[in-house]
Design a protein around this motif. Structure first.
Motif, short mmCIF file in Angstrom:
data_model
loop_
_atom_site.label_atom_id
_atom_site.label_comp_id
_atom_site.label_asym_id
_atom_site.label_seq_id
_atom_site.Cartn_x
_atom_site.Cartn_y
_atom_site.Cartn_z
N LEU A 175 -21.53 5.48 2.52
CA LEU A 175 -20.76 4.40 3.15
C LEU A 175 -19.84 4.98 4.23
CD1 LEU A 175 -20.18 1.32 2.84
CD2 LEU A 175 -18.24 1.96 1.40
N TYR A 176 -19.18 6.06 3.90
CA TYR A 176 -18.26 6.70 4.84
C TYR A 176 -19.00 7.19 6.08
CZ TYR A 176 -14.47 9.86 6.32
OH TYR A 176 -13.49 10.51 7.02
N ARG A 177 -20.16 7.81 5.85
CA ARG A 177 -20.92 8.33 7.00
C ARG A 177 -21.39 7.20 7.90
NH1 ARG A 177 -23.42 13.74 5.86
NH2 ARG A 177 -22.43 14.32 3.91
N PHE A 178 -21.85 6.09 7.29
CA PHE A 178 -22.45 5.03 8.11
C PHE A 178 -21.42 4.04 8.65
CE2 PHE A 178 -26.22 6.57 5.94
CZ PHE A 178 -27.11 6.63 7.00
N GLU A 179 -20.37 3.78 7.88
CA GLU A 179 -19.45 2.72 8.31
C GLU A 179 -18.04 3.21 8.59
OE1 GLU A 179 -19.74 -0.92 6.13
OE2 GLU A 179 -21.86 -0.60 5.76
N GLY A 180 -17.77 4.49 8.32
CA GLY A 180 -16.47 5.05 8.65
C GLY A 180 -15.41 4.75 7.60
N PHE A 181 -14.20 5.22 7.88
CA PHE A 181 -13.13 5.14 6.89
C PHE A 181 -12.72 3.69 6.60
CE2 PHE A 181 -8.61 5.45 5.59
CZ PHE A 181 -8.81 6.09 4.39
N ALA A 182 -12.91 2.80 7.58
CA ALA A 182 -12.49 1.40 7.38
C ALA A 182 -13.15 0.80 6.13
CB ALA A 182 -12.83 0.56 8.60
N ALA A 183 -14.41 1.15 5.90
CA ALA A 183 -15.12 0.60 4.73
C ALA A 183 -14.54 1.17 3.44
CB ALA A 183 -16.61 0.92 4.84
N ILE A 184 -14.14 2.44 3.47
CA ILE A 184 -13.53 3.07 2.29
C ILE A 184 -12.16 2.44 2.04
CG2 ILE A 184 -12.66 5.26 1.32
CD1 ILE A 184 -15.74 5.12 1.63
N ARG A 185 -11.42 2.29 3.13
CA ARG A 185 -10.08 1.72 3.01
C ARG A 185 -10.14 0.31 2.41
NH1 ARG A 185 -5.89 0.40 7.85
NH2 ARG A 185 -7.67 -0.84 8.50
N ALA A 186 -11.12 -0.48 2.84
CA ALA A 186 -11.23 -1.85 2.32
C ALA A 186 -11.47 -1.84 0.81
CB ALA A 186 -12.37 -2.58 3.03
N GLN A 187 -12.34 -0.95 0.35
CA GLN A 187 -12.60 -0.88 -1.10
C GLN A 187 -11.38 -0.34 -1.84
OE1 GLN A 187 -16.11 0.69 -2.77
NE2 GLN A 187 -17.47 -0.17 -1.23
N TRP A 188 -10.72 0.64 -1.22
CA TRP A 188 -9.53 1.22 -1.85
C TRP A 188 -8.47 0.13 -2.04
CZ3 TRP A 188 -4.38 2.03 -1.68
CH2 TRP A 188 -3.88 3.10 -2.42
N ARG A 189 -8.25 -0.66 -0.98
CA ARG A 189 -7.22 -1.71 -1.03
C ARG A 189 -7.54 -2.72 -2.13
NH1 ARG A 189 -6.23 -5.07 2.35
NH2 ARG A 189 -4.08 -4.96 3.02
N ALA A 190 -8.84 -3.00 -2.30
CA ALA A 190 -9.23 -4.00 -3.30
C ALA A 190 -8.89 -3.55 -4.73
CB ALA A 190 -10.71 -4.31 -3.17
#
Ligand code: BTN
Length: 282
Positions: free
Chosen positions: A204-219
Motif C-alpha cells: 500500500l505504501y509503495r503504490f499509494e504513498g504515506f497518505a494511505a498509511i496515515r488514513a488507516q493509522w488515523r482510523a
C-alpha cells in the motif's frame, strides 16, 4: 550463533521445525531471512551486530525470551518467555523522515493483527506507534538505525514487543496483555499475522504513498481531537488538542495561542495534570 538459531531461506525447513515456526517462516516477507532464538540479549542488538559485522541481510529476528530487552529512551523492556519479541532488519532507502514514516507501518500492522484476534477488536494506536487496549499498553515499537562499516549502507532496525501472556508491573503507565482480553492466538500466530499485515501495508505504501498509511493509522488512533499532554525529549511538556498527523507522521498540537509540530515525545491522555512527571513518563 549455532544453526539451531538460524533459518535461512524462506522455504527451507529444518527437520526440528515445529509447525508453528513454519507458520512464521511462511509469513516472512520474500527475500527475508528468519532468525529464531530461544533466548538472546535483544533482537535489536542482534540486528545491530549483523550490520556492524558487515553481515546484514534483510531479516526477521524473533526471540522467545530476551535477557536485555530495550524500550524507547533507554528504558528496560521486560522480556520473559510467553510474549512476542521481534526485530525487522531492512535497508534504509531514504532519510530519517522515511524511517519515521515506515515506523507507522509497524504500529498499524501490530494493531490490526491484534484486533484480528480479539473478541472485541478495540486495540488502538497511541502516537507514534504504541498499541493500547482500553487505554493500557500492550505493544511498543523501538526504531533504530545502523551503518555497515564495510559498505556505508544504512539499515533500519525496527523492534517490537507484544505482551501476549505477561505485562510488566511497577511501570509508570497502565499495561495489559492479550490473554487478559481473551485473544485467541499464540505468539507464533500473532507474529505470522503481523508479518502478513506488514507485507500488505508495504504494498500500500509503495503504490499509494504515506497518505494511505496515515488514513488507516488515523482510523485506529486514540486521542485525535482530544486534549493531550506531550512530554518532550528536552524535559518540557506541552498541553493542547491533538488535531492530526502531518504527512511526515508528526503530531500536530493546537495549544490555542500556538500550534506545534511534534516529531518525538510521549503522549498522555486525559485532563491536564494526569501525565506523570517527565522523568518518569512512559
Ligand atoms: C517501547 O518502549 O515501547 C518499545 C519497546 C520495544 C521492545 C522490542 S522487543 C524486540 C526488540 N528488542 C528489544 O530489545 N526491544 C525491541
Amino acid at each position: 550463533m549455532g544453526m539451531n538459531d538460524f533459518i535461512r531461506g524462506l522455504r527451507q525447513r529444518r527437520t526440528t521445525d515445529t509447525g508453528q515456526i513454519s507458520l512464521v517462516e511462511r509469513a516472512c516477507p520474500a527475500g527475508f531471512t528468519l532468525f529464531h532464538y530461544t533466548e538472546i540479549d535483544s533482537t535489536n542488538e542482534a540486528a545491530k551486530r549483523l550490520v556492524e559485522g558487515g553481515e546484514a541481510v534483510p531479516a526477521v529476528l524473533w526471540a522467545e525470551k530476551q535477557t536485555s530487552g530495550r524500550g524507547r529512551r533507554g528504558r528496560v523492556w521486560d522480556s520473559p518467555t510467553g510474549n512476542l519479541y521481534c526485530t525487522v532488519l531492512e535497508p534504509l532507502r531514504g532519510d530519517m523522515v522515511e524511517a519515521g514514516r515506515r515506523s507507522y507501518l509497524f504500529g498499524l500492522a501490530i494493531s490490526t493483527a491484534i484486533n484480528s484476534f480479539l473478541p472485541v477488536p478495540n486495540a488502538q494506536l497511541k502516537w507514534p506507534n504504541d498499541v493500547l487496549i482500553n487505554g493500557a499498553k500492550v505493544s511498543g515499537v523501538l526504531l533504530e538505525t545502523a551503518v555497515c562499516p564495510v559498505t556505508g549502507d544504512r539499515y533500519l532496525i525496527t523492534g517490537f514487543g507484544v505482551n501476549v501472556a505477561m505485562a510488566p508491573e511497577g511501570v509508570a503507565y497502565k499495561t495489559t496483555t492479550l490473554a487478559a482480553h481473551e485473544a485467541q492466538t499464540t505468539v507464533e500466530r500473532l507474529l505470522g499475522a503481523i508479518l502478513d499485515q506488514l507485507c500488505l501495508l508495504d504494498q500500500l505504501y509503495r503504490f499509494e504513498g504515506f497518505a494511505a498509511i496515515r488514513a488507516q493509522w488515523r482510523a485506529q488512533a486514540a486521542g485525535i481531537g482530544e486534549s493531550v499532554t506531550v512530554n518532550l525529549p528536552n524535559g518540557t511538556s506541552l498541553q493542547g488538542k491533538f488535531t492530526d498527523l502531518d504527512d511526515m507522521g508528526a503530531l500536530l498540537l493546537d495549544c490555542g495561542d500556538a500550534h506545534y509540530t511534534i516529531t518525538a515525545g510521549d503522549v498522555f491522555f486525559g485532563p491536564v495534570g494526569s501525565a506523570p512527571p517527565v522523568a518518569a513518563a512512559e
